[in-house]
Design an enzyme around this catalytic site. Structure first.
Site, PDB file in Angstrom:
ATOM      1  N   LYS A  22       0.831  -1.212   0.000  1.00 47.83           N
ATOM      2  CA  LYS A  22       0.000   0.000   0.000  1.00 47.83           C
ATOM      3  C   LYS A  22       0.862   1.258   0.000  1.00 47.83           C
ATOM      4  CE  LYS A  22      -1.750   1.705   3.940  1.00 47.83           C
ATOM      5  NZ  LYS A  22      -1.611   3.147   4.227  1.00 47.83           N
ATOM      6  N   ASN A  23       1.800   1.338   0.933  1.00 46.37           N
ATOM      7  CA  ASN A  23       2.548   2.587   1.079  1.00 46.37           C
ATOM      8  C   ASN A  23       3.464   2.855  -0.099  1.00 46.37           C
ATOM      9  OD1 ASN A  23       1.272   3.100   3.433  1.00 46.37           O
ATOM     10  ND2 ASN A  23       3.013   2.670   4.785  1.00 46.37           N
ATOM     11  N   ARG A 100      -4.766  10.954   3.832  1.00 44.99           N
ATOM     12  CA  ARG A 100      -3.657  11.865   4.110  1.00 44.99           C
ATOM     13  C   ARG A 100      -2.584  11.823   3.048  1.00 44.99           C
ATOM     14  NH1 ARG A 100       0.095  12.713   6.888  1.00 44.99           N
ATOM     15  NH2 ARG A 100       0.095  14.687   7.981  1.00 44.99           N
ATOM     16  N   CYS A 124      -5.280  13.798  12.679  1.00 48.27           N
ATOM     17  CA  CYS A 124      -5.334  12.404  12.265  1.00 48.27           C
ATOM     18  C   CYS A 124      -5.419  11.563  13.521  1.00 48.27           C
ATOM     19  CB  CYS A 124      -4.089  12.078  11.473  1.00 48.27           C
ATOM     20  SG  CYS A 124      -3.790  10.334  11.284  1.00 48.27           S
ATOM     21  N   ARG A 129       0.483  14.576  13.078  1.00 47.73           N
ATOM     22  CA  ARG A 129       1.006  14.355  11.729  1.00 47.73           C
ATOM     23  C   ARG A 129       1.089  15.647  10.904  1.00 47.73           C
ATOM     24  NH1 ARG A 129      -1.101   8.524   9.637  1.00 47.73           N
ATOM     25  NH2 ARG A 129       0.873   8.565   8.550  1.00 47.73           N
ATOM     26  N   PRO A 130       1.993  16.548  11.296  1.00 46.13           N
ATOM     27  CA  PRO A 130       2.148  17.800  10.552  1.00 46.13           C
ATOM     28  C   PRO A 130       2.804  17.571   9.187  1.00 46.13           C
ATOM     29  CG  PRO A 130       3.832  17.627  12.250  1.00 46.13           C
ATOM     30  CD  PRO A 130       2.932  16.437  12.411  1.00 46.13           C
ATOM     31  N   ILE A 131       2.819  18.605   8.338  1.00 41.78           N
ATOM     32  CA  ILE A 131       3.495  18.489   7.034  1.00 41.78           C
ATOM     33  C   ILE A 131       4.601  19.535   6.891  1.00 41.78           C
ATOM     34  CG2 ILE A 131       1.573  17.410   5.787  1.00 41.78           C
ATOM     35  CD1 ILE A 131       1.160  20.332   4.556  1.00 41.78           C
ATOM     36  N   ASP A 314       4.302   0.668  12.031  1.00 41.46           N
ATOM     37  CA  ASP A 314       3.122   0.032  11.441  1.00 41.46           C
ATOM     38  C   ASP A 314       2.961  -1.432  11.857  1.00 41.46           C
ATOM     39  OD1 ASP A 314       2.412   2.361  10.226  1.00 41.46           O
ATOM     40  OD2 ASP A 314       2.998   1.786   8.199  1.00 41.46           O
ATOM     41  N   ILE A 336       7.512   6.946  17.109  1.00 39.69           N
ATOM     42  CA  ILE A 336       7.217   7.694  15.868  1.00 39.69           C
ATOM     43  C   ILE A 336       5.959   8.556  16.012  1.00 39.69           C
ATOM     44  CG2 ILE A 336       6.880   7.539  13.359  1.00 39.69           C
ATOM     45  CD1 ILE A 336       9.530   6.338  14.145  1.00 39.69           C
ATOM     46  N   ARG A 406      -8.693  -0.232   3.819  1.00 39.11           N
ATOM     47  CA  ARG A 406      -7.702   0.738   3.333  1.00 39.11           C
ATOM     48  C   ARG A 406      -6.350   0.066   3.111  1.00 39.11           C
ATOM     49  NH1 ARG A 406      -6.418   4.683   7.261  1.00 39.11           N
ATOM     50  NH2 ARG A 406      -4.857   5.070   5.688  1.00 39.11           N
TER      51      ARG A 406
HETATM   52  C1  UD1 Z   1       4.340   6.909   6.449  1.00 35.84           C
HETATM   53  C2  UD1 Z   1       3.448   5.717   6.226  1.00 35.84           C
HETATM   54  C3  UD1 Z   1       2.865   5.234   7.543  1.00 35.84           C
HETATM   55  C4  UD1 Z   1       3.988   4.978   8.542  1.00 35.84           C
HETATM   56  C5  UD1 Z   1       4.929   6.177   8.665  1.00 35.84           C
HETATM   57  C6  UD1 Z   1       6.149   5.893   9.521  1.00 35.84           C
HETATM   58  C7  UD1 Z   1       2.539   6.094   4.018  1.00 35.84           C
HETATM   59  C8  UD1 Z   1       1.352   6.434   3.188  1.00 35.84           C
HETATM   60  N1  UD1 Z   1       2.368   6.118   5.340  1.00 35.84           N
HETATM   61  O1  UD1 Z   1       3.529   7.950   6.986  1.00 35.84           O
HETATM   62  O2  UD1 Z   1       2.125   4.037   7.295  1.00 35.84           O
HETATM   63  O3  UD1 Z   1       3.427   4.709   9.809  1.00 35.84           O
HETATM   64  O4  UD1 Z   1       5.392   6.562   7.358  1.00 35.84           O
HETATM   65  O5  UD1 Z   1       6.842   4.816   9.045  1.00 35.84           O
HETATM   66  O6  UD1 Z   1       3.596   5.771   3.503  1.00 35.84           O
HETATM   67  N2  UD1 Z   1       6.575  14.583  10.854  1.00 35.84           N
HETATM   68  C9  UD1 Z   1       6.715  15.918  11.136  1.00 35.84           C
HETATM   69  N3  UD1 Z   1       6.581  16.811  10.117  1.00 35.84           N
HETATM   70  C10 UD1 Z   1       6.335  16.418   8.830  1.00 35.84           C
HETATM   71  C11 UD1 Z   1       6.194  15.056   8.551  1.00 35.84           C
HETATM   72  C12 UD1 Z   1       6.331  14.152   9.589  1.00 35.84           C
HETATM   73  O7  UD1 Z   1       6.943  16.304  12.278  1.00 35.84           O
HETATM   74  O8  UD1 Z   1       6.233  17.271   7.945  1.00 35.84           O
HETATM   75  C13 UD1 Z   1       6.700  13.603  11.947  1.00 35.84           C
HETATM   76  C14 UD1 Z   1       5.414  12.807  12.179  1.00 35.84           C
HETATM   77  O9  UD1 Z   1       4.525  13.498  13.023  1.00 35.84           O
HETATM   78  C15 UD1 Z   1       5.931  11.552  12.797  1.00 35.84           C
HETATM   79  C16 UD1 Z   1       7.293  11.357  12.099  1.00 35.84           C
HETATM   80  O10 UD1 Z   1       7.631  12.618  11.555  1.00 35.84           O
HETATM   81  O11 UD1 Z   1       6.156  11.730  14.165  1.00 35.84           O
HETATM   82  C17 UD1 Z   1       7.297  10.331  10.998  1.00 35.84           C
HETATM   83  O12 UD1 Z   1       6.223  10.561  10.109  1.00 35.84           O
HETATM   84  P1  UD1 Z   1       6.345  10.214   8.552  1.00 35.84           P
HETATM   85  O13 UD1 Z   1       7.499   9.303   8.332  1.00 35.84           O
HETATM   86  O14 UD1 Z   1       6.288  11.484   7.789  1.00 35.84           O
HETATM   87  O15 UD1 Z   1       4.990   9.413   8.298  1.00 35.84           O
HETATM   88  P2  UD1 Z   1       4.089   9.452   7.007  1.00 35.84           P
HETATM   89  O16 UD1 Z   1       4.902   9.692   5.801  1.00 35.84           O
HETATM   90  O17 UD1 Z   1       2.902  10.320   7.263  1.00 35.84           O
END
Ligand code: UD1
Length: 428
Positions: A22-23, A100, A124, A129-131, A314, A336, A406
Site C-alpha cells: 500500500k505505502n 492523508r 489524524c 502528523r504535521p506536514i 506500522d 514515531i 484501506r
Molecule cells: C508513512 C506511512 C505510515 C507509517 C509512517 C512511519 C505512508 C502512506 N504512510 O507515513 O504508514 O506509519 O510513514 O513509518 O507511507 N513529521 C513531522 N513533520 C512532517 C512530517 C512528519 O513532524 O512534515 C513527523 C510525524 O509526526 C511523525 C514522524 O515525523 O512523528 C514520521 O512521520 P512520517 O514518516 O512522515 O509518516 P508518514 O509519511 O505520514
C-alpha cells in the site's frame, strides 16, 4: 457499515499470497504527474486507498485504466496512468481529508507545473502528523510556500523548481517522498540528508530511475538528485507489502500456526523477522517467500519503534496483540507517533492486560483472550483486533471494516484460506 466476524481458536496453516505494498503504491501513483507519457504500475493492491488515489489523480486530469482487477489471486492488478494534460493543480479538501497520502501530489505537481495547491490534511487519529517538513524541503529547493484558507500553495519562481539541499531534522517517509519527486525535474542538483530509507522509498527511487531520473545514494539516508528536463513513461511492479506479510506472520504466531508468506521479500523485513524469531517463531526462507511457524509457547519481547531499518511503527499494534498471549511481560515503546495505542482499550476488553505510560506500554502476557465486539480507529489497530480475535475463545466482531479495507486486500479470503473461521457481514 460492514464488520468482520471471527470464531477464534483455529490454528492457521497454509500459504498466503502477499499483495503489493500500500505505502509503495501511494507514492508510485503520483509519479504519473511527472510525465506526459504512460506509466503502468503492476502488482497494485486492490485497496480503498489506492482507488481513492486514482480518483484524486483523475480530478487533476490524469487518465487511469485498470486491468486484471479480477477477484482472487488471478491476474495481478495493473493500472496505466497518463497525465498528458494537467486539468487542475489543486487537491481539494474532500480528497485529502479521506486520505492523508494525498499530500504526495504536492512535490510532483510542483515539479511538473511550477505550482501546486493541496488542502491541509488536518488532524489524524494517530497523532498530529504535521506536514512542515514537506514544506521546508520544498522551500529549500526554491519553492515559495503560502498557506491560506486551509490550503498550502507551493510555486516555483520562473515556473521550474531550482533544486537545493535539505537536511531533515526528523526522519519522515512522506516528506522524503515529496522532496524526491520534486527534485527529479529541478533545474539543478538537490541533496537530501537524513532522508528516510524505507524500502518503499527505494521502490520510489527505482521507478523514477526507470522513468529517466538521476538519483545517487538510493537506499541510504543521503540522496543526491540531479534534475532532468523531462521524464518518460515506465512499466513497473509495486514491491510486496512488508507490513501485510508481518501482520500474517503475527497471525501464525498468535494461533500457534504455520503460514508461508508467498512473495514476501525477506531483505526488507529484517527487523520484523528478527522480532518474530526472538518471540520464538521459526523463520524459514522457502525460495518463494518466508515460512513462519509457531511450534512452542511465545516469548515476551522488548520492542521500540524506529525509522527503517528499525522496527516499524506500522507493526507495533499487531505485535502487541501477539504478545498478549506470550509467556511473560513485554515492553513496547512507540517513538514515531503519539496516540498510537488506541487498540489497547479494545484489547483489554478481550481480556488482555496492558498498561500504557505515555509512549510506553507493558503487556503482561499469558492472557486468555475472549471474543467481544470491538472497534478501532485506525488501520493497524484494527488488524491487532483481528489477530486477537483469531486467538480468542468464542466470537469476535470487528466493526468499522473500512479501516482494514484501506490496507489489507481480501483479508477475510486470505485468512479463511489458511483455516480461520472469518466472514464479512454487511450492515454491522
Ligand atoms: C508513512 C506511512 C505510515 C507509517 C509512517 C512511519 C505512508 C502512506 N504512510 O507515513 O504508514 O506509519 O510513514 O513509518 O507511507 N513529521 C513531522 N513533520 C512532517 C512530517 C512528519 O513532524 O512534515 C513527523 C510525524 O509526526 C511523525 C514522524 O515525523 O512523528 C514520521 O512521520 P512520517 O514518516 O512522515 O509518516 P508518514 O509519511 O505520514
Amino acid at each position: 457499515m460492514d464488520s468482520i466476524r471471527i470464531i477464534g481458536g483455529k490454528r492457521l496453516s497454509g500459504e498466503i499470497h502477499i499483495s503489493g505494498a500500500k505505502n509503495s503504491a501511494l507514492t508510485l501513483l503520483p509519479c504519473a504527474l511527472l510525465t506526459e507519457q504512460k506509466l503502468t504500475l503492476g502488482n497494485l493492491p486492490r485497496l480503498a486507498d489506492v482507488d481513492s488515489f486514482g480518483h484524486l489523480l483523475n480530478e487533476l486530469g490524469v487518465s487511469t485504466k485498470v486491468s486484471g482487477a479480477r477477484k482472487g489471486d488471478g491476474p495481478k492488478r495493473r493500472m496505466t496512468l497518463e497525465a498528458r494534460d494537467i486539468a487542475s493543480t489543486t487537491a481539494p479538501y474532500d480528497m485529502v481529508r479521506k486520505m492523508r497520502a494525498s499530500i504526495l501530489v504536492l512535490g510532483p505537481m510542483l515539479a511538473r507545473m511550477g505550482e501546486a495547491t493541496v488542502s491541509l490534511p488536518g488532524g489524524c487519529a494517530i497523532g498530529d502528523r504535521p506536514i512542515d517538513l514537506h514544506l521546508k524541503a520544498l522551500e529549500a529547493m526554491g519553492a515559495t510556500i503560502e498557506i491560506a484558507a486551509g490550503f498550502v500553495k507551493a510555486s516555483a519562481p520562473g515556473g521550474r523548481i531550482a533544486g537545493g539541499d535539505y537536511s531533515f531534522p526528523v526522519v519522515s517517509v512522506g516528506a522524503t517522498e515529496n522532496a524526491v519527486m520534486a527534485a527529479v525535474l529541478a533545474k539543478g542538483t538537490s541533496q537530501l540528508f537524513n532522508a528516510a530509507r524505507e524500502p518503499e522509498i527505494v521502490d520510489l527511487c527505482n521507478l523514477l530511475v526507470a522513468m529517466g531520473a538521476k538519483i545517487d545514494g538510493i537506499g541510504s539516508s543521503h540522496l543526491t538528485i540531479h534534475g532532468v528536463e523531462a521524464l518518460g513513461g515506465a512499466d513497473y511492479d509495486v514491491m510486496p507489502d512488508r507490513i501485510e506479510a508481518g501482520s500474517y506472520a503475527c497471525a501464525a504466531g498468535i494461533t500457534g500456526g504455520s503460514v508461508e508468506l508467498v512473495g514476501a521479500k525477506a531483505d526488507d523485513m529484517l527487523a520484523i523477522t528478527n522480532a518474530l524469531a526472538a518471540a520464538g517463531l521459526m523463520i524459514e526462507m522457502t525460495g518463494r517467500g518466508i515460512k513462519v511457524t509457531a511450534d512452542r509457547p511465545l516469548k515476551p519481547l522488548a520492542i521500540s519503534t524506529a525509522p527503517y531499518p528499525g522496527f516499524p511503527t506500522d507493526m507495533q499494534a499487531q505485535f502487541m496483540a501477539m504478545l498478549c498471549v506470550a509467556e511473560g511481560q513485554s515492553f513496547l515503546e512507540e517513538t514515531i507517533f503519539e496516540n498510537r495505542y488506541m487498540h489497547v482499550p479494545e484489547l483489554r476488553r478481550m481480556g488482555a492486560e496492558i498498561e500504557v505510560h505515555g509512549r510506553s506500554a507493558i503487556v503482561k502476557g499469558g492472557a486468555k483472550l475472549t471474543g467481544a465486539k470491538v472497534m478501532a480507529t485506525d488501520l493497524r489497530a484494527s488488524m491487532s483486533l483481528i489477530l486477537a480475535g483469531l486467538a480468542a475463545e468464542g466470537e469476535t466482531e470487528v466493526m468499522r471494516v473500512y479501516h482494514l479495507d484501506r490496507g489489507y486486500e481480501r483479508l477475510e479470503d486470505k485468512l479463511g484460506a489458511v483455516g480461520a473461521t472469518i466472514e464479512r457481514i454487511g450492515g454491522g
